[in-house]
Every structure is written in structure tokens, then in C-alpha cells.
Scaffold this motif. Structure first.
Motif, short mmCIF file in Angstrom:
data_model
loop_
_atom_site.label_atom_id
_atom_site.label_comp_id
_atom_site.label_asym_id
_atom_site.label_seq_id
_atom_site.Cartn_x
_atom_site.Cartn_y
_atom_site.Cartn_z
N TRP A 70 0.83 -1.21 0.00
CA TRP A 70 0.00 0.00 0.00
C TRP A 70 0.87 1.26 0.00
O TRP A 70 0.54 2.25 -0.67
N ILE A 71 1.96 1.23 0.76
CA ILE A 71 2.85 2.40 0.81
C ILE A 71 3.43 2.68 -0.58
O ILE A 71 3.44 3.84 -1.05
N LEU A 72 3.88 1.64 -1.26
CA LEU A 72 4.46 1.82 -2.60
C LEU A 72 3.41 2.33 -3.58
O LEU A 72 3.69 3.23 -4.39
N LEU A 73 2.20 1.77 -3.53
CA LEU A 73 1.13 2.24 -4.42
C LEU A 73 0.87 3.73 -4.21
O LEU A 73 0.74 4.50 -5.18
N CYS A 74 0.78 4.14 -2.95
CA CYS A 74 0.53 5.56 -2.66
C CYS A 74 1.67 6.44 -3.15
O CYS A 74 1.45 7.54 -3.66
N GLN A 75 2.90 5.97 -3.00
CA GLN A 75 4.04 6.75 -3.46
C GLN A 75 4.05 6.88 -4.98
O GLN A 75 4.44 7.93 -5.52
N ILE A 76 3.62 5.84 -5.68
CA ILE A 76 3.50 5.92 -7.14
C ILE A 76 2.46 6.98 -7.53
O ILE A 76 2.69 7.81 -8.42
N THR A 110 -3.92 8.01 2.65
CA THR A 110 -3.90 6.55 2.63
C THR A 110 -2.51 6.03 2.99
O THR A 110 -2.37 5.04 3.73
N GLN A 111 -1.47 6.70 2.49
CA GLN A 111 -0.11 6.32 2.86
C GLN A 111 0.09 6.45 4.37
O GLN A 111 0.74 5.59 4.99
N ASP A 112 -0.47 7.49 4.98
CA ASP A 112 -0.34 7.68 6.43
C ASP A 112 -0.95 6.50 7.18
O ASP A 112 -0.42 6.06 8.21
N ILE A 113 -2.10 5.99 6.70
CA ILE A 113 -2.73 4.84 7.33
C ILE A 113 -1.78 3.65 7.33
O ILE A 113 -1.57 2.99 8.36
N ALA A 114 -1.19 3.36 6.16
CA ALA A 114 -0.30 2.21 6.04
C ALA A 114 0.98 2.40 6.84
O ALA A 114 1.48 1.46 7.47
N ILE A 115 1.53 3.62 6.85
CA ILE A 115 2.77 3.88 7.59
C ILE A 115 2.53 3.77 9.09
O ILE A 115 3.35 3.20 9.83
N ASP A 116 1.41 4.31 9.58
CA ASP A 116 1.10 4.19 11.01
C ASP A 116 0.97 2.73 11.41
O ASP A 116 1.46 2.32 12.48
N ALA A 117 0.30 1.94 10.58
CA ALA A 117 0.15 0.51 10.87
C ALA A 117 1.51 -0.19 10.81
O ALA A 117 1.81 -1.06 11.65
N TRP A 118 2.34 0.16 9.83
CA TRP A 118 3.68 -0.45 9.70
C TRP A 118 4.50 -0.17 10.95
O TRP A 118 5.18 -1.06 11.47
N ARG A 119 4.45 1.07 11.45
CA ARG A 119 5.24 1.45 12.63
C ARG A 119 4.87 0.58 13.84
O ARG A 119 5.75 0.14 14.59
N ILE A 120 3.59 0.32 14.02
CA ILE A 120 3.13 -0.50 15.14
C ILE A 120 3.50 -1.97 14.90
O ILE A 120 3.92 -2.68 15.82
N ALA A 165 7.87 19.38 -10.17
CA ALA A 165 8.49 18.27 -10.91
C ALA A 165 9.68 17.71 -10.14
O ALA A 165 9.87 16.49 -10.06
N LEU A 166 10.46 18.59 -9.52
CA LEU A 166 11.58 18.15 -8.71
C LEU A 166 11.09 17.36 -7.49
O LEU A 166 11.68 16.34 -7.11
N MET A 167 10.00 17.82 -6.88
CA MET A 167 9.45 17.10 -5.72
C MET A 167 8.91 15.72 -6.14
O MET A 167 8.93 14.78 -5.34
N ALA A 168 8.43 15.62 -7.37
CA ALA A 168 8.01 14.31 -7.87
C ALA A 168 9.20 13.36 -7.95
O ALA A 168 9.09 12.17 -7.62
N VAL A 169 10.35 13.88 -8.36
CA VAL A 169 11.57 13.06 -8.42
C VAL A 169 11.98 12.62 -7.01
O VAL A 169 12.35 11.46 -6.78
N VAL A 170 11.89 13.54 -6.04
CA VAL A 170 12.22 13.19 -4.64
C VAL A 170 11.28 12.11 -4.14
O VAL A 170 11.72 11.15 -3.49
N MET A 171 9.99 12.24 -4.45
CA MET A 171 9.00 11.25 -4.01
C MET A 171 9.31 9.89 -4.64
O MET A 171 9.20 8.84 -3.98
N ALA A 173 12.23 8.80 -5.48
CA ALA A 173 13.44 8.26 -4.86
C ALA A 173 13.12 7.57 -3.53
O ALA A 173 13.80 6.61 -3.14
N ILE A 174 12.08 8.03 -2.84
CA ILE A 174 11.72 7.43 -1.54
C ILE A 174 11.22 5.99 -1.74
O ILE A 174 11.23 5.20 -0.79
N MET A 175 10.78 5.65 -2.95
CA MET A 175 10.33 4.28 -3.19
C MET A 175 11.44 3.27 -2.90
O MET A 175 11.15 2.12 -2.55
N LEU A 176 12.70 3.69 -3.03
CA LEU A 176 13.81 2.78 -2.73
C LEU A 176 13.79 2.38 -1.25
O LEU A 176 14.14 1.25 -0.91
#
Length: 533
Positions: A70-76, A110-120, A165-171, A173-176
Motif C-alpha cells: 500500500w505504501i508503494l502504491l501511494c508513493q507511485i 492513505t499512505q499515512d494509514i499504512a505507515i502508522d500501521a507499519w510502525r506498530i 516536478a523536482l518534488m516528484a523526483v524526490v518522491m 526516490a523514496i520508493m527505494l
């Protein structure tokens, strides 16, 4: 966790703050910016689709894990969303621009939901949930600087589309980070189904009826807000008069609050009443549920059961608690989306000045306020700190009204205290000193308020429903403020910043009143418990 905290903070900083600086610079009306800020409702309503994120395996991506997929889907989606915003001209196509912003905000929530659950999920003895939460906040604050201060500084040197556009590139990169992260296997929901299928619990058809009413009321509210946003941002050709945000909020705003807050609590109270009277309850334990009923059980446990427990435990006091939560952050939530247009377009500060004052200096002042709130909580106690958190931000609005009118009071304060001389010695001019003082006060005040609010909500939630009740109650904090931003934007256009800031300060009276009522309610309960003991 550091990367995921950054991934969570970057979209919020860009969509709820920096995007409005772009819109203000190109001449979009403040009323329109106020309506567009309603994309922030995605964060207020995210608990609605949290069961789906928790339960639904994603095709193909599921092999990455239940949270990482879910995190990867949201980042895409976020990467594509930022890229789409970079390719869209908001002046010529504000409707499509708003759609892209909403899609990105929905993906971010939606990413926040998945990240919060991942942290727990991944927390263990070596990496406790407290440690991961602290690291997450550190990543979030770094993202606030990148998406706020750095983005503004870049916008002073390149076009806004190039920045996004630059922020899209940063986003991207976080997929790694996501691909390298660990994950946990899906858990079994047997205990949940066993609890809802026990003797004395509501029958499935009764639960389904209550759940249908709650979902219908939420759907109506979301559709109502969404359709109005479409009418404002994409008016029909030849329409004589654009829709009025003030009229919509006055006519539909109270019903939206009723649909999203009152109706769910009424359904929860009905559920409690039926169980107490033994009506429509199970006479014998249920067996294993079907797939459809299993999903319905999960949604019921996420939306209705936590409210039923809260209503049963608090009784009539739930009215005061909900009033407290809905209004506590009102005096500073109303204008947050207009901060960049106010600094850049009305006060004519440069992007570099605003970037430093708001997103670097301001973040450190917020951290100071959070620390001070924790200290006051330990020294003064819960409700004195909560009361301060309700009062101080209201005076912050008066400070901003003075800033809008020329900063005469702030200048006098700087002269009397000697801050002005210190600022001169450090090379800061009078205008920059005004801005820094205003932001210093506001961010410290809201830091104290935020700390007090987290402590209060943490004391209200049940241990049985800690995560769900906290997510629900903390999300509702922004509901009234987010809806009110449309009216605030229209008012800024019509009356100017100074008068509206003073009116917003009066909104603090409402939150202070609810704090006093809640303090009295809790004190009464504590006295009664002491007598019984």
C-alpha cells in the motif's frame, strides 16, 4: 522509519501549505484557495477507508507485504500527482488542477494509514514503537523543511512547475526505502469475529443496519462537499454568479457536522441501548463468518464499536467531549491555508524570507512549544495546560491582525524589550523582526496547544480501542476548521486580513468555554469517585 516519516511529511507540506503559495502568486482568489484547501478533509476522514487498507491485498504488489504494498502504491500515485500538477496551469485549468491535488491528498492520507500501521507492526524490543514514533516525527519535520522552506527558495529561482516536478523526483526516490523495508505477515481476524459473534452481541442484520446509516451519512457529506468544490472550481459556462462559499457553509456546514459526527454517535447509542435491553442480540455464538460478513465485521469494529464504547463510558458527557474536540484548534486551523498568500502577496515578503521565517525558524519554535507544553503538563497538570492551549492561539490571531495593519504593537514590543536592538545588531531589519516575532509566538502557542490536545485525547480513549478512537478523535479536530476555511477565504477577499483575524480570535472563546465545561465535568467525576472510595 526515517524515510517513511519523510514520505508522510512531504506531501502534507506541499499540498496543504506550499501549493497555496503557488496559487496566491498566480492570482487565484483567496475564496478559491479556501475551497481548494478542503482537500485536507482527506486527512480528517482517512479512518473511513482504513479497514480497506488493512484488509485488502493488492494484486501484484501484495508480494511486497501487506503494508509495503500500500505504501508503494501511494508513493507511485503521489509521484504521478506531483508530476501532473507540474504539467497543469492552475490559472487556465483550476478544475483539473484541483482534481490532481485531491488525488494526491487522498493518496497521502492513505499512505499515512499504512505507515502508522507499519510502525506498530514492526516495533520490537530493539526498536520500540516510542522510538520509531520519535524517528518518524524527525523525518516528518525534515520533510516540512524540504516541502516548505526549500520549495519556496527554489520557487524564487525557478518556476513553480519545475519545483513540483523536482518534488516528484524526490518522491520517486523514496520508493527505494519502501523496497528495502521489512514487513510483517497478515494477521488473523479470528478474535474480532469471535468477539462480535459472542452471545449477547448484536445480530449481524442489526449491525448491518446501523453500519449502513453511518456509511450513508458519511457518503452524503463527502458527496456534498465534493460536488460543491466542483461547482466552485469548474463553474458552468455562462453562469452569472459563482457559488458562495459562505452560503454553502452556513446552509450545509451544520448538516455536514451532523452527518459526520452526530449521526454516528446516535447509531452508537442505539447499539448500546439494544444490547442493554437484550433486543436483536445473539442467543448463541456465531460460527465462522462469510467473506462479506467478515469485511462488514471489520468495518463495524472500526467505525461503530469504538464510538459505542465511548458513548457508553462517557454518557451525556460525550457532548462536551465532542464539542471540545471539534473546536479546540479552531482559532488557528481556520487560517493555516492562507499563511503563504498572507506573507507573500499581502505583506510582500520574499520567498526566501518566508521560507526561513515560517519553515526553518518556525519549525524550531514549534519544537520549543511542544517541549514547553510537556513541561507545563508535568508542572501544572492536564487541564491548566489544556486551557492555556486554548487561550494562547487566540491571542496569536490578534498578533497577526496587528501584523496585517502595519505591526505597530509588535514594533512597540520589540522596542520595549530590546529585541529590536538585538535584531539590528544581527542584521535583521524591522519588517523581518515583525514577521519572526509573530511566527515565534504563534508556533510556540500552537506547539503548547498540540501537546495539550494529544495528552487530553490520549486520556479519553479506551485501551481496548486506542488506535481507532485516537485516529477518529484526532481527525475530527480539523473538521470544522477545514470546512470554515472556505468562509475564511471569502471573508479575506471581502473584508481584508485584519478584521477577519480579529473575528477568528473570538472563535477562541468557544474552545475556551468547552475546556471549562470539560474540566468541570471531569472534576465532578473525580470528586464522586473520591467520596465513593
Amino acid at each position: 522509519m526515517l524515510g517513511f516519516g519523510f514520505s508522510s511529511g512531504l506531501p502534507f507540506a506541499l499540498l496543504i501549505g506550499t501549493l497555496n503559495a503557488w496559487l496566491g502568486e498566480v492570482g487565484i482568489k483567496l475564496a478559491t484557495i479556501g475551497v481548494l484547501s478542503w482537500i485536507g478533509l482527506s486527512y480528517s476522514f482517512k479512518f473511513l477507508w482504513a479497514p480497506l487498507v488493512d484488509r485488502l491485498p493488492l494484486p501484484v504488489l501484495e508480494r511486497l507485504g501487506r503494508r509495503r504494498s500500500w505504501i508503494l502504491l501511494c508513493q507511485i500515485v503521489l509521484t504521478a500527482g506531483f508530476g501532473g500538477l507540474a504539467l497543469t496551469n492552475p490559472v487556465a485549468a483550476i478544475g483539473p488542477f484541483a482534481v490532481l491535488a485531491f488525488i494526491a491528498a487522498f493518496a497521502s492520507a492513505t499512505q499515512d494509514i499504512a505507515i502508522d500501521a507499519w510502525r506498530i507492526d514492526v516495533a520490537d524490543e530493539q526498536s520500540s514503537v516510542e522510538l520509531l514514533s520519535a524517528i518518524s516525527q524527525f523525518g516528518y519535520r525534515i520533510a516540512s523543511i524540504v516541502g516548505g522552506a526549500l520549495a519556496l527558495m527554489l520557487a524564487a529561482r525557478m518556476s513553480w512547475p519545475a519545483v513540483f516536478a523536482l518534488m516528484a523526483v524526490v518522491m520517486a526516490a523514496i520508493m527505494l526505502v519502501t523496497l528495502a523495508a521489512p514487513d510483517t505477515p497478515r494477521g488473523e481476524l479470528g478474535q474480532l469475529h469471535e468477539t462480535l459473534g459472542a452471545v449477547g452481541e448484536l445480530r449481524p442484520n442489526a449491525r448491518a443496519a446501523l453500519l449502513f446509516v453511518v456509511l450513508a451519512s458519511w457518503t452524503w457529506a463527502v458527496v456534498t462537499v465534493g460536488s460543491f468544490m466542483i461547482r466552485v472550481l469548474s463553474p458552468a459556462p455562462g453562469s452569472a454568479k459563482p457559488p458562495s462559499v459562505a452560503e454553502f457553509t452556513k446552509g450545509s456546514g451544520p448538516w455536514i457536522v451532523v452527518a459526520t459526527v452526530v449521526v454516528p454517535f446516535v447509531m452508537a447509542a442505539i447499539a448500546n441501548g439494544l444490547k442493554t435491553r437484550g433486543r436483536y442480540v445473539l442467543a448463541q455464538a456465531e460460527g465462522a463468518p462469510s467473506a462479506v460478513r467478515g469485511i462488514a465485521n471489520h468495518v463495524y469494529a472500526a467505525l461503530v464499536a469504538p464510538l459505542a464504547e465511548l458513548a457508553q463510558r462517557l454518557g451525556a458527557g460525550v457532548v462536551v467531549v465532542m464539542g471540545f474536540i471539534l473546536t479546540y484548534a479552531l482559532s488557528y486551523n481556520l487560517w493555516s491555508s492562507f499563511a503563504f498568500p498572507f506573507y507573500l502577496d499581502h505583506l510582500h515578503y520574499t520567498k526566501d524570507q518566508v521560507a526561513f521565517a515560517s519553515k526553518i525558524f518556525g519549525i524550531f519554535m514549534t519544537m520549543l512549544g511542544i517541549s514547553l507544553g510537556g513541561y507545563l503538563f508535568a508542572r501544572l497538570g492536564r487541564f491548566p495546560t489544556v486551557l492555556l492551549g486554548a487561550i494562547l492561539p487566540a491571542f496569536g490571531n490578534l498578533l497577526y491582525a496587528d501584523l496585517a495593519d502595519g505591526g505597530h504593537v509588535i514594533d512597540a514590543f520589540a522596542r520595549v524589550t530590546g529585541i529590536g536592538f538585538v535584531a539590528d545588531a544581527l542584521g535583521s531589519d524591522l519588517r523581518m523582526t515583525r514577521l519572526l516575532l509573530a511566527i515565534c509566538y504563534e508556533n510556540i502557542a500552537t506547539g503548547i496547544a498540540g501537546t495539550a490536545f494529544v495528552a487530553y485525547v490520549s486520556s479519553v480513549v479506551s485501551r481496548r480501542f486506542t488506535a481507532i478512537q485516537y485516529a477518529l478523535l484526532s481527525s475530527l479536530t480539523f473538521l470544522v476548521g477545514t470546512l470554515g476555511r472556505g468562509v475564511a477565504g471569502e471573508a479575506f477577499d471581502a473584508y481584508g486580513y485584519g478584521p477577519v483575524f480579529r473575528a477568528m480570535a473570538l472563535a477562541g472563546v468557544v474552545s475556551v468555554s468547552f475546556v471549562v465545561f470539560e474540566w468541570a465535568r471531569v472534576a465532578r467525576i473525580e470528586r464522586r469517585a473520591a467520596k465513593q472510595a
